[in-house]
Design a protein around this motif. Structure first.
Motif, PDB file in Angstrom:
ATOM      1  N   GLY A 186      80.254  47.067   4.606  1.00 47.52           N
ATOM      2  CA  GLY A 186      80.974  47.445   3.396  1.00 47.52           C
ATOM      3  C   GLY A 186      82.304  48.081   3.724  1.00 47.52           C
ATOM      4  N   GLY A 187      83.001  48.506   2.679  1.00 48.70           N
ATOM      5  CA  GLY A 187      84.281  49.152   2.897  1.00 48.70           C
ATOM      6  C   GLY A 187      85.001  49.456   1.600  1.00 48.70           C
ATOM      7  N   LEU A 188      86.075  50.211   1.723  1.00 51.07           N
ATOM      8  CA  LEU A 188      86.898  50.611   0.584  1.00 51.07           C
ATOM      9  C   LEU A 188      88.362  50.376   0.893  1.00 51.07           C
ATOM     10  N   LEU A 189      89.134  50.110  -0.143  1.00 50.36           N
ATOM     11  CA  LEU A 189      90.585  50.010   0.000  1.00 50.36           C
ATOM     12  C   LEU A 189      91.173  51.420   0.059  1.00 50.36           C
ATOM     13  N   ILE A 190      92.178  51.597   0.905  1.00 51.66           N
ATOM     14  CA  ILE A 190      92.823  52.914   1.034  1.00 51.66           C
ATOM     15  C   ILE A 190      93.750  53.192  -0.149  1.00 51.66           C
ATOM     16  N   GLN A 191      94.352  52.144  -0.700  1.00 49.77           N
ATOM     17  CA  GLN A 191      95.254  52.326  -1.832  1.00 49.77           C
ATOM     18  C   GLN A 191      94.502  52.965  -2.994  1.00 49.77           C
ATOM     19  N   ASP A 192      95.075  53.963  -3.603  1.00 48.10           N
ATOM     20  CA  ASP A 192      94.494  54.670  -4.751  1.00 48.10           C
ATOM     21  C   ASP A 192      93.205  55.405  -4.442  1.00 48.10           C
ATOM     22  N   CYS A 193      92.928  55.669  -3.183  1.00 46.66           N
ATOM     23  CA  CYS A 193      91.683  56.368  -2.869  1.00 46.66           C
ATOM     24  C   CYS A 193      91.857  57.884  -3.019  1.00 46.66           C
ATOM     25  N   VAL A 194      90.714  58.538  -3.164  1.00 42.29           N
ATOM     26  CA  VAL A 194      90.657  59.996  -3.255  1.00 42.29           C
ATOM     27  C   VAL A 194      89.717  60.471  -2.159  1.00 42.29           C
ATOM     28  N   PHE A 195      90.135  61.502  -1.411  1.00 45.16           N
ATOM     29  CA  PHE A 195      89.325  62.057  -0.333  1.00 45.16           C
ATOM     30  C   PHE A 195      88.789  63.412  -0.761  1.00 45.16           C
ATOM     31  N   GLU A 196      87.558  63.679  -0.437  1.00 46.76           N
ATOM     32  CA  GLU A 196      86.963  64.985  -0.691  1.00 46.76           C
ATOM     33  C   GLU A 196      86.558  65.564   0.660  1.00 46.76           C
ATOM     34  N   ASP A 197      87.116  66.712   1.001  1.00 46.44           N
ATOM     35  CA  ASP A 197      86.838  67.271   2.326  1.00 46.44           C
ATOM     36  C   ASP A 197      86.102  68.598   2.283  1.00 46.44           C
ATOM     37  N   SER A 198      85.675  69.023   1.130  1.00 50.08           N
ATOM     38  CA  SER A 198      84.938  70.274   1.037  1.00 50.08           C
ATOM     39  C   SER A 198      83.862  70.115  -0.017  1.00 50.08           C
ATOM     40  N   LEU A 199      82.651  69.901   0.443  1.00 50.69           N
ATOM     41  CA  LEU A 199      81.517  69.718  -0.463  1.00 50.69           C
ATOM     42  C   LEU A 199      80.562  70.891  -0.267  1.00 50.69           C
ATOM     43  N   PRO A 200      80.839  72.030  -0.917  1.00 52.12           N
ATOM     44  CA  PRO A 200      80.053  73.239  -0.676  1.00 52.12           C
ATOM     45  C   PRO A 200      78.557  73.039  -0.881  1.00 52.12           C
ATOM     46  N   ASP A 201      78.177  72.236  -1.871  1.00 51.64           N
ATOM     47  CA  ASP A 201      76.759  72.028  -2.118  1.00 51.64           C
ATOM     48  C   ASP A 201      76.113  71.225  -0.990  1.00 51.64           C
ATOM     49  N   GLN A 202      76.897  70.448  -0.276  1.00 53.74           N
ATOM     50  CA  GLN A 202      76.381  69.655   0.829  1.00 53.74           C
ATOM     51  C   GLN A 202      76.491  70.394   2.160  1.00 53.74           C
ATOM     52  N   ASP A 203      77.609  71.066   2.394  1.00 53.01           N
ATOM     53  CA  ASP A 203      77.859  71.691   3.691  1.00 53.01           C
ATOM     54  C   ASP A 203      76.821  72.741   4.074  1.00 53.01           C
ATOM     55  N   GLU A 204      76.164  73.315   3.098  1.00 53.83           N
ATOM     56  CA  GLU A 204      75.180  74.333   3.417  1.00 53.83           C
ATOM     57  C   GLU A 204      73.808  73.752   3.720  1.00 53.83           C
ATOM     58  N   LYS A 205      73.637  72.458   3.473  1.00 52.86           N
ATOM     59  CA  LYS A 205      72.350  71.823   3.766  1.00 52.86           C
ATOM     60  C   LYS A 205      72.187  71.637   5.261  1.00 52.86           C
ATOM     61  N   LYS A 206      70.986  71.800   5.724  1.00 51.55           N
ATOM     62  CA  LYS A 206      70.673  71.576   7.126  1.00 51.55           C
ATOM     63  C   LYS A 206      69.938  70.249   7.242  1.00 51.55           C
ATOM     64  N   GLY A 207      70.181  69.559   8.335  1.00 51.06           N
ATOM     65  CA  GLY A 207      69.493  68.303   8.576  1.00 51.06           C
ATOM     66  C   GLY A 207      68.170  68.532   9.268  1.00 51.06           C
ATOM     67  N   LEU A 208      67.621  67.462   9.771  1.00 49.23           N
ATOM     68  CA  LEU A 208      66.367  67.509  10.495  1.00 49.23           C
ATOM     69  C   LEU A 208      66.490  68.469  11.667  1.00 49.23           C
ATOM     70  N   PHE A 209      65.504  69.299  11.885  1.00 48.92           N
ATOM     71  CA  PHE A 209      65.464  70.295  12.961  1.00 48.92           C
ATOM     72  C   PHE A 209      66.592  71.318  12.855  1.00 48.92           C
TER      73      PHE A 209
END
Length: 159
Positions: free
Chosen positions: A50-73
């Motif tokens: 898959g993939g996305l076009l860069i034109q008109d894209c929006v980047f999100e670099d701070s997802l507080p609800d996600q960044d605090e989650k811990k993965g496996l182990f």
């Protein structure tokens, strides 16, 4: 990194991407060019997933609800998201826009992906003359950035 992408590639490397249907996390090899962001199942780029076009894209670099989650182990991940139109021929979705949620293992790696995405977008918009003149020198494979086999990042929109 494949030889065919050497001059047009801005960055490549492994991330973990959330699936759009089942919400499971899968390792994907990302290849960012000034035109699009593509992801593959392997480093040989043998099967485009898959993939996305860069034109008109929006980047999100701070997802507080996600960044605090811990993965496996208890592994810490850093999340980032890209929202844009899917590239032709790889999406079965009829949606006008698609959001890719990805994660990496370090904040530095997330910052490098966001910087590379911004650089590609500036080049596409013609607002970064230095980017247009760049070649293979700007390629930042994951092996040189000290990344492991996973990547991720966060949520304030950046355009």
């Amino acid at each position: 990194m494949s030889i065919r992408n050497l001059k047009s590639e801005v960055r490549s490397g492994w991330v973990t991407k959330e699936g759009s249907k089942h919400r499971t996390w899968r390792h994907r090899y990302l290849v960012l060019t000034p035109q699009d962001l593509r992801y593959y199942a392997d480093e040989n780029e043998s099967k485009l997933k898959g993939g996305l076009l860069i034109q008109d894209c929006v980047f999100e670099d701070s997802l507080p609800d996600q960044d605090e989650k811990k993965g496996l182990f208890g592994a810490q991940y850093y999340y980032f998201a890209v929202t844009s139109k899917p590239i032709d021929g790889v999406s079965s979705s009829t949606l006008d826009r698609r959001r890719l949620l990805m994660r990496v293992r370090t904040a530095t790696e997330r910052a490098q992906w966001i910087a590379a995405l911004q650089k590609a977008k500036r080049w596409l918009e013609g607002s970064d003359d230095q980017v247009a003149a760049s070649t293979a020198v700007d390629v930042m494979p994951a092996s040189e950035t000290g990344s492991s086999t996973e990547s991720a990042s966060g949520s304030s929109p950046i355009q």
